[in-house]
Scaffold this motif. Structure first.
Motif, PDB file in Angstrom:
ATOM      1  N   ILE A  18       0.841  -1.204   0.000  1.00  0.00           N
ATOM      2  CA  ILE A  18       0.000   0.000   0.000  1.00  0.00           C
ATOM      3  C   ILE A  18       0.872   1.249   0.000  1.00  0.00           C
ATOM      4  CG2 ILE A  18      -1.580   1.375   1.431  1.00  0.00           C
ATOM      5  CD1 ILE A  18      -2.916  -1.302   2.239  1.00  0.00           C
ATOM      6  N   GLY A  19       1.875   1.260   0.875  1.00  0.00           N
ATOM      7  CA  GLY A  19       2.765   2.418   0.985  1.00  0.00           C
ATOM      8  C   GLY A  19       3.490   2.704  -0.320  1.00  0.00           C
ATOM      9  N   GLN A  20       3.962   1.620  -0.956  1.00  0.00           N
ATOM     10  CA  GLN A  20       4.739   1.827  -2.179  1.00  0.00           C
ATOM     11  C   GLN A  20       3.873   2.300  -3.344  1.00  0.00           C
ATOM     12  OE1 GLN A  20       7.641  -1.291  -3.049  1.00  0.00           O
ATOM     13  NE2 GLN A  20       7.679  -1.808  -0.886  1.00  0.00           N
ATOM     14  N   ILE A  21       2.660   1.750  -3.459  1.00  0.00           N
ATOM     15  CA  ILE A  21       1.783   2.206  -4.548  1.00  0.00           C
ATOM     16  C   ILE A  21       1.377   3.659  -4.307  1.00  0.00           C
ATOM     17  CG2 ILE A  21      -0.445   1.858  -5.714  1.00  0.00           C
ATOM     18  CD1 ILE A  21      -0.113  -1.094  -5.370  1.00  0.00           C
ATOM     19  N   ALA A  22       1.101   3.994  -3.046  1.00  0.00           N
ATOM     20  CA  ALA A  22       0.748   5.381  -2.726  1.00  0.00           C
ATOM     21  C   ALA A  22       1.897   6.315  -3.092  1.00  0.00           C
ATOM     22  CB  ALA A  22       0.399   5.507  -1.240  1.00  0.00           C
ATOM     23  N   MET A  23       3.123   5.859  -2.810  1.00  0.00           N
ATOM     24  CA  MET A  23       4.305   6.654  -3.141  1.00  0.00           C
ATOM     25  C   MET A  23       4.404   6.876  -4.652  1.00  0.00           C
ATOM     26  SD  MET A  23       6.997   7.900  -1.530  1.00  0.00           S
ATOM     27  CE  MET A  23       7.740   6.924  -0.214  1.00  0.00           C
ATOM     28  N   LEU A  24       4.151   5.825  -5.425  1.00  0.00           N
ATOM     29  CA  LEU A  24       4.227   5.941  -6.889  1.00  0.00           C
ATOM     30  C   LEU A  24       3.160   6.895  -7.419  1.00  0.00           C
ATOM     31  CD1 LEU A  24       4.868   2.188  -7.807  1.00  0.00           C
ATOM     32  CD2 LEU A  24       6.511   4.066  -7.956  1.00  0.00           C
ATOM     33  N   CYS A  25       1.977   6.887  -6.762  1.00  0.00           N
ATOM     34  CA  CYS A  25       0.916   7.823  -7.169  1.00  0.00           C
ATOM     35  C   CYS A  25       1.328   9.251  -6.838  1.00  0.00           C
ATOM     36  CB  CYS A  25      -0.402   7.500  -6.457  1.00  0.00           C
ATOM     37  SG  CYS A  25      -1.171   5.980  -7.027  1.00  0.00           S
ATOM     38  N   ALA A  26       1.904   9.438  -5.646  1.00  0.00           N
ATOM     39  CA  ALA A  26       2.273  10.784  -5.203  1.00  0.00           C
ATOM     40  C   ALA A  26       3.355  11.378  -6.097  1.00  0.00           C
ATOM     41  CB  ALA A  26       2.750  10.740  -3.756  1.00  0.00           C
ATOM     42  N   SER A  27       4.312  10.535  -6.498  1.00  0.00           N
ATOM     43  CA  SER A  27       5.429  11.044  -7.287  1.00  0.00           C
ATOM     44  C   SER A  27       5.072  11.167  -8.766  1.00  0.00           C
ATOM     45  CB  SER A  27       6.635  10.124  -7.133  1.00  0.00           C
ATOM     46  OG  SER A  27       6.363   8.897  -7.766  1.00  0.00           O
ATOM     47  N   GLY A  28       3.895  10.691  -9.140  1.00  0.00           N
ATOM     48  CA  GLY A  28       3.487  10.787 -10.535  1.00  0.00           C
ATOM     49  C   GLY A  28       4.027   9.676 -11.418  1.00  0.00           C
ATOM     50  N   LYS A  29       4.742   8.723 -10.814  1.00  0.00           N
ATOM     51  CA  LYS A  29       5.233   7.586 -11.611  1.00  0.00           C
ATOM     52  C   LYS A  29       4.068   6.724 -12.072  1.00  0.00           C
ATOM     53  CE  LYS A  29      10.054   6.891 -10.664  1.00  0.00           C
ATOM     54  NZ  LYS A  29      10.535   7.255  -9.326  1.00  0.00           N
ATOM     55  N   LEU A  30       3.009   6.711 -11.259  1.00  0.00           N
ATOM     56  CA  LEU A  30       1.760   6.093 -11.714  1.00  0.00           C
ATOM     57  C   LEU A  30       0.810   7.234 -12.067  1.00  0.00           C
ATOM     58  CD1 LEU A  30       1.027   3.132  -9.249  1.00  0.00           C
ATOM     59  CD2 LEU A  30       1.525   2.972 -11.676  1.00  0.00           C
ATOM     60  N   GLN A  31       0.388   7.273 -13.321  1.00  0.00           N
ATOM     61  CA  GLN A  31      -0.449   8.366 -13.810  1.00  0.00           C
ATOM     62  C   GLN A  31      -1.926   7.975 -13.793  1.00  0.00           C
ATOM     63  OE1 GLN A  31       0.205  11.492 -14.935  1.00  0.00           O
ATOM     64  NE2 GLN A  31       2.389  11.342 -14.445  1.00  0.00           N
ATOM     65  N   PRO A  32      -2.823   8.964 -13.578  1.00  0.00           N
ATOM     66  CA  PRO A  32      -4.252   8.664 -13.635  1.00  0.00           C
ATOM     67  C   PRO A  32      -4.618   7.901 -14.903  1.00  0.00           C
ATOM     68  CG  PRO A  32      -3.932  10.905 -12.899  1.00  0.00           C
ATOM     69  CD  PRO A  32      -2.569  10.359 -13.211  1.00  0.00           C
ATOM     70  N   SER A  33      -5.554   6.964 -14.760  1.00  0.00           N
ATOM     71  CA  SER A  33      -6.049   6.118 -15.861  1.00  0.00           C
ATOM     72  C   SER A  33      -5.074   5.026 -16.276  1.00  0.00           C
ATOM     73  CB  SER A  33      -6.410   6.915 -17.118  1.00  0.00           C
ATOM     74  OG  SER A  33      -7.438   7.797 -16.812  1.00  0.00           O
ATOM     75  N   GLN A  78      -8.356   9.358 -10.939  1.00  0.00           N
ATOM     76  CA  GLN A  78      -8.030  10.714 -11.397  1.00  0.00           C
ATOM     77  C   GLN A  78      -7.399  11.539 -10.274  1.00  0.00           C
ATOM     78  OE1 GLN A  78      -7.996  11.690 -14.506  1.00  0.00           O
ATOM     79  NE2 GLN A  78      -8.767   9.655 -15.080  1.00  0.00           N
ATOM     80  N   SER A  79      -7.950  11.378  -9.087  1.00  0.00           N
ATOM     81  CA  SER A  79      -7.481  12.225  -7.985  1.00  0.00           C
ATOM     82  C   SER A  79      -6.472  11.479  -7.099  1.00  0.00           C
ATOM     83  CB  SER A  79      -8.675  12.674  -7.152  1.00  0.00           C
ATOM     84  OG  SER A  79      -9.485  11.550  -6.861  1.00  0.00           O
ATOM     85  N   ALA A  80      -5.781  10.492  -7.708  1.00  0.00           N
ATOM     86  CA  ALA A  80      -4.874   9.653  -6.921  1.00  0.00           C
ATOM     87  C   ALA A  80      -3.776  10.477  -6.247  1.00  0.00           C
ATOM     88  CB  ALA A  80      -4.246   8.584  -7.815  1.00  0.00           C
ATOM     89  N   LYS A  81      -3.274  11.476  -6.984  1.00  0.00           N
ATOM     90  CA  LYS A  81      -2.132  12.220  -6.467  1.00  0.00           C
ATOM     91  C   LYS A  81      -2.499  12.952  -5.174  1.00  0.00           C
ATOM     92  CE  LYS A  81       1.767  14.832  -8.144  1.00  0.00           C
ATOM     93  NZ  LYS A  81       2.499  15.246  -9.330  1.00  0.00           N
ATOM     94  N   SER A  82      -3.627  13.652  -5.209  1.00  0.00           N
ATOM     95  CA  SER A  82      -3.993  14.400  -4.002  1.00  0.00           C
ATOM     96  C   SER A  82      -4.419  13.452  -2.883  1.00  0.00           C
ATOM     97  CB  SER A  82      -5.092  15.416  -4.312  1.00  0.00           C
ATOM     98  OG  SER A  82      -6.180  14.765  -4.935  1.00  0.00           O
TER      99      SER A  82
END
Lengths: 135, 307
Positions: A18-33, A78-82
């Motif tokens: 969970i922590g690592q996926i959240a980190m990837l979302c925050a850093s933008g390495k995982l993009q919406p969609s 879509q709102s993963a980053k925030s």
């Protein structure tokens, strides 16, 4: 998506993922969609129980980081980053609390702890500016 | 499908005067990946041999997929895939030969599936068994255990003697080919950090009984170490289960099961304390070698642990 499981860690495996996926979302390495591997694929890749992966995805869906589209798979919301910031904020606060506790037990005063944090931030800023200047 | 895959009720088993199982009770639901943990000599292999009808129990009841292995051993073996600890196979046979040799023993043997698994597991069919590496040997054993499409797979310490890369590959095989197909897997191990990512549930065997059974992550949420002053520690002794203690000057580190209740108590009374998360190895150690009594008066040096 590169994830790393630390075996024998005091942090449960689901929390690590969970922590690592959240980190990837925050850093933008995982993009919406963006599409994530299926439960089965990720379980195989990480050699982790499928039910664990399923629970991780469900948790991240309820935290608003991922969305499951019926019959299509799991995608970054879509709102993963925030939303990931909220997840991280909680973890960061917990880590800061532990650091503060350690510092106090070492006999540092509140002011000294503030100074150390300021110094660390300073160093990071300096590194960032030198990196910019050299590029 | 409401009957459990494995149902063990108050089973006793002794070898001469040596009591191995003392009223062991355990159920495993269908579709689960279940890890069976215990120290060497705790009775894991004995339990597995009882499940397969290779040994007879002294007391109690056992059902495997609804059958009593003592009275209906053939029904059990037809539906169960079994990999023995250190399984020995005819060294002079080629891998391909042993697949054909095993086929007629099982009415449901699927030879195409056997060949597919052999390919997936990279078993060299033209090689003689005596020339296989340890890892290849385990995987050949697994092919033999799976090719008759068993509902239940029982593996006795399959990871024993595999190097870390082979163990990861083995876990992957287990997840893809067994969990992925909804089979029940019951396997024994003492490598806890290997079990943790894979198992749905674990049970810990000690002195012939199950001392704890739990979902892996629930176990870690439930069992933690609490460090607090010695005076305050008495509060926990009454209300929660102390598995182990380590005195440290005026403080004591207690490993507690049911940590939720324990922490509520400490908060209610405003007792200063620190909580330490434990890994599965530490939890296992607390269950199998922990000292739960006598910590009120213990000296600073922890009591030596029997090995």
């Amino acid at each position: 998506m590169l994830l790393r499981i630390e075996k024998g860690s005091a942090v449960p495996i689901s929390r690590q993922i969970i922590g690592q996926i959240a980190m990837l979302c925050a850093s933008g390495k995982l993009q919406p969609s963006q599409r994530l591997p299926s439960v089965r694929e990720l379980a195989r890749e990480l050699a982790v129980n499928q039910n664990t992966i399923l629970r991780v995805y469900e948790r991240l869906v309820s935290d608003g980081l991922l969305e499951m589209r019926h019959g299509q798979g799991t995608f970054v919301a879509q709102s993963a980053k925030s939303n990931s910031r909220t997840v991280h904020r909680e973890r960061l606060i917990e880590e800061l609390r532990q650091l503060a506790r350690q510092a106090l037990s070492l006999g540092l005063t509140t002011e000294q702890i503030h100074d150390l944090l300021a110094q660390a931030l300073d160093q990071l800023h300096k590194q960032a500016t030198t990196a910019e200047a050299s590029s | 499908m409401s009957t459990p895959a494995i149902d063990i009720q108050a089973v006793h088993k002794s070898f001469r005067r040596h009591q191995v199982l003392r009223g062991m009770t355990l159920q495993v639901e269908r579709g689960q990946t279940f890890a069976f943990l215990g120290r060497n000599g705790a009775g894991k292999t004995t339990t597995i041999q009882l499940l397969l009808g290779l040994l007879n129990r002294d007391e109690g009841a056992i059902r495997v997929l609804g059958h009593d292995p003592e009275n209906e051993p053939l029904e059990v073996r037809a539906k169960v895939g079994y990999l023995a600890e250190d399984q020995t196979m005819y060294g002079w046979m080629k891998c391909g030969d042993i697949l054909r040799f095993m086929a007629p023993f099982y009415p449901t043997w699927d030879h195409d599936l056997a060949l597919k698994y052999a390919k997936d597991f990279e078993v060299p069919l033209q090689t003689k068994i005596k020339h296989l590496s340890k890892g290849q040997n385990v995987r050949l054993g697994l092919v033999l255990a799976l090719a008759h499409r068993p509902e239940l797979v029982i593996l006795d310490d399959p990871a024993l003697g595999l190097d870390p890369i082979m163990r990861k590959q083995f876990n992957r095989d287990l997840i893809t080919h067994l969990q992925g197909e909804g089979r029940t897997v019951f396997y024994s191990s003492h490598l806890l950090y290997e079990v943790e990512p894979v198992a749905d549930e674990v049970a810990i065997l000690k002195e012939g009984r199950i001392v704890r059974r739990s979902e892996t992550e629930a176990l870690r949420r439930d069992v933690k170490q609490i460090i607090l002053g010695r005076q305050a520690a008495g509060l926990l002794q009454e209300k929660s289960t102390v598995l182990d203690f380590r005195p440290d000057g005026d403080d004591v580190a207690l490993t507690v099961a049911g940590v939720g209740i324990a922490l509520e108590l400490l908060h209610r009374d405003g007792v200063e304390h620190r909580v330490v998360d434990l890994d599965l190895d530490e939890i296992f150690e607390a269950y199998v070698t922990g000292k739960s009594h006598g910590w009120e008066t213990a000296e600073d040096q922890p009591v030596a642990i029997e090995t």
